[in-house]
Design a protein around this motif. Structure first.
Motif, PDB file in Angstrom:
ATOM      1  N   ALA A   9       0.835  -1.278   0.051  1.00 41.45           N
ATOM      2  CA  ALA A   9       0.149   0.102   0.069  1.00 41.45           C
ATOM      3  C   ALA A   9       1.084   1.030  -0.163  1.00 41.45           C
ATOM      4  N   PHE A  10       1.921   1.101   0.800  1.00 44.51           N
ATOM      5  CA  PHE A  10       2.909   2.367   0.737  1.00 44.51           C
ATOM      6  C   PHE A  10       3.516   2.602  -0.658  1.00 44.51           C
ATOM      7  N   ALA A  11       4.009   1.335  -1.104  1.00 44.06           N
ATOM      8  CA  ALA A  11       4.578   1.531  -2.505  1.00 44.06           C
ATOM      9  C   ALA A  11       3.676   1.914  -3.404  1.00 44.06           C
ATOM     10  N   LYS A  12       2.409   1.386  -3.510  1.00 45.02           N
ATOM     11  CA  LYS A  12       1.624   2.096  -4.504  1.00 45.02           C
ATOM     12  C   LYS A  12       1.378   3.467  -4.404  1.00 45.02           C
ATOM     13  N   GLU A  13       1.153   4.058  -3.266  1.00 42.26           N
ATOM     14  CA  GLU A  13       1.064   5.545  -3.204  1.00 42.26           C
ATOM     15  C   GLU A  13       2.275   6.268  -3.734  1.00 42.26           C
ATOM     16  N   LEU A  14       3.613   5.665  -3.786  1.00 42.56           N
ATOM     17  CA  LEU A  14       4.752   6.282  -4.550  1.00 42.56           C
ATOM     18  C   LEU A  14       4.765   5.948  -6.033  1.00 42.56           C
ATOM     19  N   GLY A  15       3.517   5.051  -6.672  1.00 44.28           N
ATOM     20  CA  GLY A  15       3.629   4.685  -7.949  1.00 44.28           C
ATOM     21  C   GLY A  15       4.300   3.403  -8.286  1.00 44.28           C
ATOM     22  N   VAL A  16       4.483   2.465  -7.338  1.00 44.78           N
ATOM     23  CA  VAL A  16       5.337   1.379  -7.531  1.00 44.78           C
ATOM     24  C   VAL A  16       4.441   0.086  -7.045  1.00 44.78           C
ATOM     25  N   ASN A  17       4.096  -0.703  -8.239  1.00 41.66           N
ATOM     26  CA  ASN A  17       3.317  -1.881  -7.978  1.00 41.66           C
ATOM     27  C   ASN A  17       4.167  -2.891  -7.163  1.00 41.66           C
ATOM     28  N   VAL A  18       3.509  -3.620  -6.263  1.00 43.64           N
ATOM     29  CA  VAL A  18       4.340  -4.721  -5.595  1.00 43.64           C
ATOM     30  C   VAL A  18       3.704  -6.058  -6.276  1.00 43.64           C
ATOM     31  N   LEU A  19       4.231  -6.936  -6.875  1.00 42.99           N
ATOM     32  CA  LEU A  19       3.596  -7.859  -7.689  1.00 42.99           C
ATOM     33  C   LEU A  19       4.047  -9.303  -6.962  1.00 42.99           C
ATOM     34  N   ARG A  20       3.088 -10.307  -7.208  1.00 42.10           N
ATOM     35  CA  ARG A  20       3.356 -11.572  -6.701  1.00 42.10           C
ATOM     36  C   ARG A  20       3.789 -12.146  -8.000  1.00 42.10           C
ATOM     37  N   GLU A  21       4.979 -12.631  -8.359  1.00 43.97           N
ATOM     38  CA  GLU A  21       5.309 -13.053  -9.513  1.00 43.97           C
ATOM     39  C   GLU A  21       6.726 -13.960  -9.461  1.00 43.97           C
ATOM     40  N   SER A  22       6.693 -14.688 -10.578  1.00 43.22           N
ATOM     41  CA  SER A  22       7.653 -15.656 -10.866  1.00 43.22           C
ATOM     42  C   SER A  22       9.112 -15.083 -11.148  1.00 43.22           C
ATOM     43  N   MET A  23      10.137 -15.646 -10.351  1.00 44.85           N
ATOM     44  CA  MET A  23      11.219 -14.641 -10.522  1.00 44.85           C
ATOM     45  C   MET A  23      11.936 -15.471 -11.544  1.00 44.85           C
ATOM     46  N   SER A  24      11.391 -16.708 -12.494  1.00 46.40           N
ATOM     47  CA  SER A  24      11.913 -17.171 -13.486  1.00 46.40           C
ATOM     48  C   SER A  24      11.583 -16.292 -14.502  1.00 46.40           C
ATOM     49  N   LEU A  25      10.901 -15.062 -14.347  1.00 44.36           N
ATOM     50  CA  LEU A  25      10.662 -13.863 -15.512  1.00 44.36           C
ATOM     51  C   LEU A  25      11.821 -12.839 -15.147  1.00 44.36           C
ATOM     52  N   HIS A  26      12.451 -12.871 -14.212  1.00 47.67           N
ATOM     53  CA  HIS A  26      13.445 -11.965 -13.856  1.00 47.67           C
ATOM     54  C   HIS A  26      14.687 -12.322 -13.752  1.00 47.67           C
ATOM     55  N   THR A  27      15.035 -13.480 -14.379  1.00 47.50           N
ATOM     56  CA  THR A  27      16.526 -13.944 -14.068  1.00 47.50           C
ATOM     57  C   THR A  27      16.741 -14.378 -15.679  1.00 47.50           C
TER      58      THR A  27
END
Ligand code: FAD
Length: 300
Positions: A9-27
Motif C-alpha cells: 500500500a505504501f509503495a502504491k502511493e509512490l507509484g510502485v506496484n508490488v507484484l506476486r511474480e515468478s522470479m523465472s521472469l526476472h532471471t
C-alpha cells in the motif's frame, strides 16, 4: 503477510506496484519461484522505499537484470526490488566523466559511450547485466574490469542515507566488492573514460561480441560462467578435461559450447542446477584436485 500488504500500500502511493511474480521472469536462467517483486526507476522513490524497509522486518534484495542469480523454486516471502534506468539519465559530467544510474543496462551504457567516442568500457559490451550489478560483482571480461573505469559510486547505506564513495574505497577485487554481505543499494556511478576514436571503439565492441557469440551458448538461458576462476587454470577448461560437457541433471546441462556455463534446456529447476554444480565440483576435485567455487549467487 500483513507487513507486505502494508508495504504494498505504501509503495502504491509512490507509484510502485508490488507484484506476486515468478522470479523465472526476472532471471536470465529463467529459473525461480514466486516472490514479491517491484520495479523502481526513480531515485527519490527508491530512497523512500529503502527508508521504509529499514524500519520494517521485510526480507528484501536489490537486483538488476538477474543475470548472475540462481533463485530457489520455492514460494518465497522475500521482496525483490529490480532497479531500472533510462538512457536519458546518463550524461557527461565533463568531457570524459560519465554519470549513470545503477539500473541502466551495460548495453545502453556502451551505446552511450560509443556515441560520445569514449573508450575504456568496450570489455563490458555483451555482459547482460546492469551497472549496479556490474559494480556489485566487479564484472570483468577480456582482462578489463569495472574497477578500471569507476571513479566513484553513489549508494544508499543500510539506513537509507545517500553516500558517495570513491571507487578506491569499494574494495573491488575479482568478483568482489564492499557491497557484498551489506544491505547497501548502489544507485549510480561516475565512470572515468578516455577520448577515443568512434570507429575503433565500435570495431573493438563488435570484435568482443563476435568472440562471445562464438564461444558462449547465448541462445540458451544461463547465468554466464557458473564458477570463479580457480587459482590455476580456467574452470571451463577443467570441466571439459574431465569430460563433463553435455552432462545433465533434469533440464540443466553443462553447455556443449562452453563447459563453464550451465544452460537451462527447458524446465530446469533450481535443484537441477544445484545438483549439477555439486556433481561438477566433486568430479573436478576427484580428477584434478581443484575446488571450484561458484560465481553464480544462490538466492532463497
Ligand atoms: C550470457 C552471460 C554472459 C556473462 N558474461 C559475463 C562476463 O563476461 N563477465 C562478468 O563479470 N559477468 C558475466 N555474466 C554474469 C552477470 O551478467 C554479471 O555478474 C553482471 O554484472 C550481473 O549484473 P545484474 O544486473 O544482472 O545483477 P543481478 O544478477 O541482478 O545481481 C547480482 C548481485 O548484485 C546485487 N545487486 C544488483 N544490483 C544492485 C544494486 N543496484 N545495489 C546493490 N546490489 C545490487 C544483487 O543483489 C546480487 O547480489 C554473464 C552472464 C550471462 C547470462
Amino acid at each position: 503477510m500483513e507487513k507486505m500488504e502494508k508495504f504494498a500500500a505504501f509503495a502504491k502511493e509512490l507509484g510502485v506496484n508490488v507484484l506476486r511474480e515468478s522470479m523465472s521472469l526476472h532471471t536470465t536462467f529463467q529459473i525461480g519461484g514466486v516472490a514479491f517483486f517491484a520495479q523502481v526507476g526513480d531515485l527519490a522513490v527508491l530512497m523512500k522505499i529503502m527508508a521504509y524497509l529499514q524500519g520494517h522486518d521485510i526480507d528484501y534484495q536489490i537486483i538488476g537484470n538477474g543475470s548472475n542469480l540462481l533463485v530457489s523454486d520455492s514460494k518465497m516471502d522475500k521482496l525483490f526490488i529490480k532497479l531500472v534506468g533510462n538512457e536519458d539519465e546518463v550524461f557527461l559530467e565533463d568531457e570524459t566523466l560519465v554519470r549513470a544510474p545503477a539500473g541502466i543496462s551495460l548495453q545502453k551504457l556502451c551505446d552511450f559511450v560509443l556515441e560520445h567516442s569514449l573508450t575504456g568500457l568496450e570489455f563490458a559490451h555483451g555482459i547482460p547485466g546492469t551497472l549496479g550489478g556490474a559494480i556489485y560483482m566487479n564484472a570483468s571480461a577480456y582482462g578489463k574490469q569495472m574497477s578500471d573505469v569507476l571513479e566513484s559510486i553513489f549508494c544508499l547505506d543500510d539506513s537509507g542515507n545517500p553516500n558517495k564513495m570513491e571507487a578506491g574505497h569499494a574494495n573491488l577485487g575479482y568478483r568482489h566488492s564492499v557491497f557484498m554481505g551489506k544491505k547497501y543499494c548502489i544507485t549510480g556511478a561516475l565512470l572515468l573514460l578516455a577520448k577515443g576514436n568512434k570507429t575503433e571503439i565500435k570495431k573493438e565492441m563488435d570484435f568482443l561480441w563476435e568472440k562471445r557469440q562464438n564461444s558462449q551458448p547465448l541462445d540458451l538461458p544461463s547465468a554466464g560462467s557458473v564458477f570463479k576462476r580457480p587459482k590455476t587454470g580456467f574452470a571451463g577448461a577443467l570441466i571439459e578435461e574431465c569430460g563433463l560437457k553435455g552432462m545433465k541433471v533434469g533440464g540443466a546441462a553443462v553447455s556443449e559450447k562452453h563447459a563453464g556455463f550451465i544452460v537451462n534446456l527447458g524446465g530446469a529447476s533450481c535443484d537441477d542446477v544445484r545438483e549439477l554444480i555439486k556433481e561438477i565440483q566433486d568430479i573436478v576435485w576427484q580428477q584434478r584436485g581443484v575446488r571450484l567455487e561458484t560465481e553464480v549467487e544462490f538466492v532463497k
